[in-house]
Design a protein around this motif. Structure first.
Motif, short mmCIF file in Angstrom:
data_model
loop_
_atom_site.label_atom_id
_atom_site.label_comp_id
_atom_site.label_asym_id
_atom_site.label_seq_id
_atom_site.Cartn_x
_atom_site.Cartn_y
_atom_site.Cartn_z
N UNK A 101 0.78 -1.20 0.08
CA UNK A 101 0.05 0.02 0.03
C UNK A 101 0.90 1.24 -0.08
N UNK A 102 1.92 1.32 1.06
CA UNK A 102 2.74 2.66 1.06
C UNK A 102 3.51 2.82 -0.23
N UNK A 103 3.93 1.32 -0.83
CA UNK A 103 4.72 1.53 -2.20
C UNK A 103 3.87 2.02 -3.35
N UNK A 104 2.71 1.56 -3.39
CA UNK A 104 1.68 2.24 -4.50
C UNK A 104 1.50 3.60 -4.02
N UNK A 105 1.28 4.22 -3.08
CA UNK A 105 1.13 5.31 -2.44
C UNK A 105 2.17 6.31 -3.16
N UNK A 106 3.57 6.08 -2.70
CA UNK A 106 4.66 6.70 -3.07
C UNK A 106 4.83 6.71 -4.43
N UNK A 107 4.53 5.70 -5.30
CA UNK A 107 4.57 5.49 -6.63
C UNK A 107 3.95 6.46 -7.33
N UNK A 108 2.66 6.81 -7.03
CA UNK A 108 1.92 7.92 -7.65
C UNK A 108 2.45 9.43 -7.26
N UNK A 109 2.90 9.37 -6.02
CA UNK A 109 3.43 10.74 -5.48
C UNK A 109 4.68 10.79 -6.33
N UNK A 110 5.56 9.94 -6.67
CA UNK A 110 6.77 10.20 -7.22
C UNK A 110 6.46 10.45 -8.66
N UNK A 111 5.49 9.81 -9.55
CA UNK A 111 5.15 10.01 -10.74
C UNK A 111 4.44 11.44 -10.95
N UNK A 112 3.99 12.11 -9.96
CA UNK A 112 3.53 13.34 -10.25
C UNK A 112 4.66 14.43 -10.20
#
Length: 533
Positions: A101-112
Motif C-alpha cells: 500500500x505504501x509503495x503504491x502511494x509513493x509511486x503515484x506521488x513520485x510520478x506526479x
C-alpha cells in the motif's frame, strides 16, 4: 582553495599598485567641454577603480533582475524534484519491506513530481508495487514496456524471466534469459539459464563458448570453469563417439586433462583410443583414473581393453589393477569377476569374501551368489546369499536429484542442472537397518514371555443366594459405609495427639481386580493395628 588563492593574489597586486603610485606623486589633467580638470594620480586611480566596481555591481543587479523568473522557477523545480526523489526512496524501501500500500502511494506521488522518462526507477517501483498487490498481469505489462527502453531492457527481461519461472514456463524463461545473455554475458542468472537450455538440446559447442565467457568475465572460478568444461567435453565425446571418432577423441582427451580423476572422461578417452588401437595410451589413462578413485566402469573397460584376450589375460589385468589399489573393495570385486569368468572359483570366492569384509554391500553378495551357483549349485546357500544381498546397503551408482542411473549423464533429467550426477550410494532402504550377523546362533536371541493372566480371571463365579428386598437394602447401606474417602492434611491435623488405634469394624470390600489374600496366609498373620504412618 584555488579561488581563495586567486583572490589573495589579486588583492596583493592591487596593494602593490597603490603603494607604487603613492611613492610616485603626479597630477592628471583632463580637458572636457572647455573645462580643465586636474587631480592627483592617486585620486584618479581610486576614481577609476570605483567606477569599475560600480559598473560591475550595476551589471550584476540588471542580470539578476533579468534572470529572476528562471531562477525562481528553477528553485521550485529543484524543490519539486527533491520531494519526488524522497517519495521514490520511501517507496523503494516500502517495496523492499513488503508494504504494497505504501509503495503504491509513493509511486503515484513520485510520478506526479518526477517525469518517468527522466527517472526509470519509477517503472521499477510501479512493477514492484503491482507484484506486492498480486497484480502479476500488470507487472508483466510493465516489464514488457521496459523492453522498448535501452536503459531498462535488462531490467524488463529480468522481471519477465522471474515471472516465467513463477508460472513454471521454462521455455519462456530460457528465452528471456537468452536475450539477456546476448546483451550482457556477465549476468549470472542469464548465463546459467542459457547454459541449461544449451545443454538440454545438446548444443555442447555453444555451452562451451558460454562457459569460456563466464570464465573471462570472472563469473565463476577457474576450477569451476575447468570442471564444467570437462563435463561438457565428455558429453560431446559421448555424442560424437559413433559419428565422428576423431572429434570425440580430441574432446575426451581434453576433458581427461582438465579432470584426470573424472571417471566418465577417462572412460570416454580410453574408449576412443581403444577404437584406434592405441591400447597403451588408453590403458595409462585408465590406470591414472583408477589410482585416483577405483570405479567399476574403469575396471570393466580396462580388463576388456583387447577384445581378443583370453579370460586368463583379463584376470591378469584385473590383478594388475588390484596391485595399484590394494585393500579396496572395488579391486577385490574386479578380480573376483574376472576369476569367475576364468572359472577360478577359489580365487573368485576369496576375493568376493574379502570385498564383503571391507565393504558389506549388495553387489558383493550377489557376486558371491553367482560364484556359489557356478561352483556348487547349492540353491540353499544361493538363496541365503541373495537374502543377505537384499538387506545389505546398495552399491554406489550415479545419483542426481533422487534419480539413480546406471550410466553417467551430463545433466539432471529432473532439473536440467549441469554436472548434477554424483557417484555415491543411493538412499538406504529400510531393510538395510537390520545388520545380518550370520554367525550369531538363533538361540541367542532374547525371548519375551507372554504375561500371565490376572488371577481375577481364574476366580470362580460366586453364587448369590436368594434374598429379599431387605437384604439388598442392607448391602446398599454397607456399600455406602465402605466408601473410602481420601486422606488429606486437614484430616491428619484433626486427629488428637492422644488418640489410640482401633480395630477395623470389618474388612474393606475388595476391588474387582484384587486377587485377594490366601486364607491360610491370612490366618497365620497377626491382626495389625491401625496406624496413621
Amino acid at each position: 582553495m584555488i579561488r581563495l588563492l586567486a583572490f589573495l593574489i589579486v588583492v596583493f597586486a592591487l596593494g602593490l599598485g597603490f603603494a607604487w603610485l603613492a611613492d610616485r606623486p603626479g597630477d592628471m589633467v583632463v580637458t572636457f567641454n572647455g573645462y580643465q580638470y586636474q587631480v592627483s594620480l592617486m585620486v584618479a586611480a581610486v576614481a577609476v577603480v570605483a567606477v569599475v566596481a560600480a559598473v560591475m555591481i550595476l551589471w550584476w543587479l540588471l542580470k539578476s533582475l533579468w534572470n529572476s523568473p528562471y531562477t525562481i522557477s528553477r528553485y521550485f523545480r529543484v524543490r519539486r524534484r527533491d520531494r519526488g526523489y524522497q517519495a521514490l526512496s520511501t517507496g523503494m524501501i516500502a517495496a523492499g519491506a513488503g508494504d504494497g500500500a505504501l509503495a503504491r502511494k509513493k509511486t503515484k506521488e513520485a510520478a506526479k513530481l518526477i517525469r518517468s522518462d527522466q527517472e526509470p526507477l519509477i517503472h521499477l517501483l510501479e512493477a514492484q508495487a503491482s507484484l506486492l498487490e498480486g497484480d502479476h498481469e500488470g507487472a508483466r505489462q510493465k516489464f514488457e514496456s521496459m523492453l522498448d527502453d535501452p536503459e531498462m531492457r535488462l531490467l524488463g527481461l529480468r522481471g519477465l524471466y522471474l515471472e516465467a519461472e513463477r508460472l513454471g514456463d521454462r521455455n519462456a524463461a530460457r528465452h528471456y534469459a537468452g536475450r539477456a545473455a546476448v546483451m550482457a554475458p556477465q549476468l549470472a542468472w542469464a548465463a546459467e539459464s542459457t547454459l541449461e537450455e544449451l545443454t538440454a538440446r545438446g548444443d555442447w559447442d555453444g555451452a562451451l563458448k558460454l562457459v569460456d565467457a563466464q570464465k573471462s568475465t570472472r563469473q565463476i572460478e577457474r576450477d569451476a570453469a575447468n570442471r564444467r568444461r570437462a563435463v561438457l567435453l565428455t558429453a560431446k565425446a559421448q555424442a560424437l563417439a559413433d559419428s565422428d571418432p576423431a572429434a570425440a577423441r580430441t574432446a575426451a582427451i581434453e576433458a581427461n586433462k582438465l579432470r584426470p580423476d573424472f571417471a566418465p572422461a577417462a572412460v570416454a578417452a580410453a574408449a576412443a583410443l581403444f577404437k584406434q588401437n592405441d591400447v597403451r595410451k588408453g590403458s595409462k589413462i585408465l590406470e591414472a583414473a583408477w589410482k585416483a578413485e577405483p570405479h567399476p566402469e574403469v575396471a570393466e573397460l580396462y580388463t576388456h581393453a583387447r577384445p581378443g584376450d583370453a579370460v586368463l589375460d583379463r584376470l591378469n589385468r584385473a590383478k594388475k589393477l588390484q596391485e595399484m589399489k590394494k585393500n579396496h573393495a572395488e579391486s577385490s570385486m574386479t578380480v573376483a569377476r574376472a576369476a569367475l569368468d576364468a572359472q577360478d572359483y577359489s580365487t573368485a570366492r576369496r576375493e568376493a569374501e574379502a570385498a564383503i569384509r571391507m565393504d558389506r554391500r549388495e553387489g558383493a553378495y550377489l557376486l558371491l551368489a553367482d560364484i556359489e551357483e557356478a561352483e556348487t549349485g547349492d540353491q540353499g546357500k544361493v538363496r541365503q546369499l541373495l537374502s543377505r544381498a537384499v538387506r545389505a546397503p546398495r552399491d554406489p551408482a550415479w545419483v542426481a536429484d533422487g534419480v539413480v542411473s546406471e550410466r553417467w549423464a551430463p545433466v539432471s533429467p529432473i532439473t536440467g542442472r549441469l554436472d548434477a550426477f554424483e557417484w555415491r550410494a543411493p538412499m538406504e532402504r529400510l531393510g538395510q537397518l537390520i545388520d545380518s550377523h550370520d554367525d550369531v546362533p538363533a538361540s541367542a536371541a532374547p525371548v519375551i514371555e507372554a504375561l500371565a493372566k490376572p488371577t481375577s480371571e481364574k476366580r470362580p463365579v460366586e453364587v448369590i443366594d436368594d434374598a429379599g428386598p431387605d437384604t439388598f437394602a442392607g448391602k446398599d447401606a454397607e456399600r455406602h459405609e465402605d466408601h473410602v474417602r481420601p486422606i488429606t492434611a486437614a484430616a491428619f491435623a484433626a486427629v488428637p495427639s492422644d488418640a489410640e488405634g482401633v480395630e477395623p469394624a470389618e474388612e474393606l470390600a475388595r476391588l474387582p481386580d484384587d486377587p485377594g489374600v490366601d486364607p491360610d496366609e491370612e490366618a497365620e498373620k497377626s491382626p495389625r493395628r491401625f496406624r496413621l504412618f
